[in-house]
Design a protein around this motif. Structure first.
Motif, short mmCIF file in Angstrom:
data_model
loop_
_atom_site.label_atom_id
_atom_site.label_comp_id
_atom_site.label_asym_id
_atom_site.label_seq_id
_atom_site.Cartn_x
_atom_site.Cartn_y
_atom_site.Cartn_z
N GLU A 232 10.62 -11.59 -1.41
CA GLU A 232 10.37 -10.45 -2.67
C GLU A 232 10.12 -9.27 -2.87
O GLU A 232 9.00 -9.25 -2.49
CB GLU A 232 10.34 -11.32 -4.11
N SER A 233 10.78 -8.18 -2.71
CA SER A 233 10.98 -6.59 -2.65
C SER A 233 10.10 -6.73 -3.88
O SER A 233 10.45 -6.96 -5.21
CB SER A 233 11.22 -5.34 -2.62
N GLY B 233 0.63 -0.91 -0.05
CA GLY B 233 0.10 -0.10 -0.28
C GLY B 233 0.60 1.40 0.30
O GLY B 233 0.64 2.41 0.45
N ALA B 234 2.40 1.26 -0.22
CA ALA B 234 3.31 2.20 -0.54
C ALA B 234 4.31 1.94 -1.23
O ALA B 234 4.14 1.19 -1.87
CB ALA B 234 3.43 3.01 0.96
N CYS B 235 5.62 3.20 -0.94
CA CYS B 235 6.16 2.52 -1.35
C CYS B 235 7.31 1.17 -0.53
O CYS B 235 6.88 0.81 -0.25
CB CYS B 235 7.28 3.63 -1.05
N PRO B 236 7.18 0.09 -2.12
CA PRO B 236 8.17 -0.46 -2.02
C PRO B 236 9.30 -0.53 -0.29
O PRO B 236 9.37 -1.68 0.24
CB PRO B 236 8.89 -1.29 -2.58
N HIS B 237 10.08 0.32 -0.29
CA HIS B 237 11.04 0.35 0.56
C HIS B 237 10.59 0.35 1.93
O HIS B 237 10.88 0.10 3.09
CB HIS B 237 11.53 2.29 0.53
N THR B 238 9.30 0.77 2.17
CA THR B 238 8.47 1.36 3.26
C THR B 238 8.33 -0.33 4.02
O THR B 238 9.03 -0.53 5.00
CB THR B 238 7.53 1.85 3.23
N ALA B 239 7.92 -1.31 3.52
CA ALA B 239 7.50 -2.93 4.16
C ALA B 239 9.28 -3.53 3.83
O ALA B 239 8.94 -4.44 4.68
CB ALA B 239 7.10 -3.25 2.80
N ILE B 240 9.68 -3.08 3.01
CA ILE B 240 11.26 -3.80 3.47
C ILE B 240 12.32 -3.43 4.47
O ILE B 240 13.28 -4.03 4.42
CB ILE B 240 12.23 -3.79 2.12
#
Length: 230
Positions: free
Chosen positions: A128-129, A94-101
Motif C-alpha cells: 500500500e502506497s 521520509g519523502a514523497c510517496p512516489h519515491t518509495a514506490i
C-alpha cells in the motif's frame, strides 16, 4: 448499467510477463505482489483490510504499508487484526510517496523479501502506497500489478481528469459509492468517464460499508493469482 463488476480487457488478462525475479534464490516461486495507490482518504487501507479478511482463509497473505513519517496505516491493520502482526510490515518513506514506490524502491523491496523469508511461503503481498495524487504509479520492479483507488467524495470528475493512476492502473477502484447521494456524485457518469479514459482496462465500484463490498476487487485479485500461477 451494473456498477459492481469488472470490465474485461482481452489484451490485459493478468500480471505482467513472469521475469527472472519471479523465482526466489532457493528456486521457489515468490508471491504475487499487488500495489495499491490513490489519493489521501480514498480508502486504500480500508480496501487492504477488507481484502485480507476476504482472502486470508484461502491464501497466505502479507502486507507492506507506506507512510511518510509514521506507521499509522500498519497500526490500523494491526488494531483490526486483519492478519497476524508478523505478516504486516511498515515502511516510513521520509519523502514523497512516489519515491518509495516508483523511484527508489529499495526499502519496499527489502520489506517484501523479508516477509517472504520470515513468514513465507506466501501467495500474495499487498503493497500500500502512502496517500498521493493522480500521478502515483508503482515500479514494475516492485509490483506485478497495481490497483488505483479513488472515491466518489473526491468529485465525480476525477475519472475524466485522468492522470497515470487513473488511466494505467491494472484495476481502477471507485470507492465509497454509498456516499454518492450525499455528495452529488453521478456514478453513471463516473463509469462512462472511467471507461473512456482507460481503454477497456477494468473498473470496480465498491462500498466497503456492505458485508461483501470488496467482492469485485477480491475477485479481480483471484484472477491475477490464477494468471500468476499459470
Amino acid at each position: 448499467m451494473h456498477l459492481d463488476h469488472d470490465h474485461d480487457h482481452d489484451h490485459h488478462p493478468g500480471p505482467a510477463a513472469v521475469g527472472a525475479d519471479a523465482v526466489r534464490p532457493d528456486g521457489s516461486r515468490r508471491a504475487l505482489r499487488i500495489g495499491l495507490g490513490g489519493p489521501v482518504g480514498s480508502g486504500k487501507t480500508a480496501t487492504v483490510a477488507a481484502l485480507c479478511r476476504a482472502l486470508r482463509d484461502q491464501l497466505s497473505i502479507a502486507v507492506v504499508t507506506n507512510d511518510i513519517y509514521t506507521r499509522e496505516d500498519a497500526e490500523f491493520l494491526l488494531r483490526n487484526a486483519v492478519l497476524p502482526p508478523e505478516r504486516i510490515q511498515a515502511v516510513e518513506t521520509g519523502a514523497c510517496p512516489h519515491t518509495a514506490i516508483r523511484d527508489d524502491i529499495s526499502a519496499n523491496l527489502e520489506a517484501v523479501e523479508d516477509l517472504e523469508d520470515t513468514v513465507g511461503p506466501l501467495d500474495l503481498i499487498l503493497v500500500e502506497s502512502g496517500g498521493d495524487n493522480l500521478t502515483a504509479t508503482f515500479s514494475r520492479g516492485l509490483v506485478d500489478a497495481q490497483i488505483f483507488v479513488i472515491d466518489v467524495a473526491g468529485g465525480d470528475d476525477i475519472p475524466r481528469k485522468g492522470g497515470p493512476g487513473v488511466t494505467t492502473a491494472d484495476l481502477l477502484v471507485v470507492n465509497k459509492t454509498d456516499l454518492a447521494p450525499y455528495v452529488g456524485s453521478d456514478l453513471q457518469r463516473m463509469a462512462r468517464d472511467a471507461e473512456e479514459q482507460r481503454g477497456g482496462l477494468p473498473v470496480a465500484f465498491t462500498s466497503l460499508t456492505g458485508a461483501d463490498g470488496v467482492r469485485p476487487v477480491a475477485d479481480w485479485v483471484r484472477a491475477q493469482l490464477l494468471a500468476w500461477a499459470a
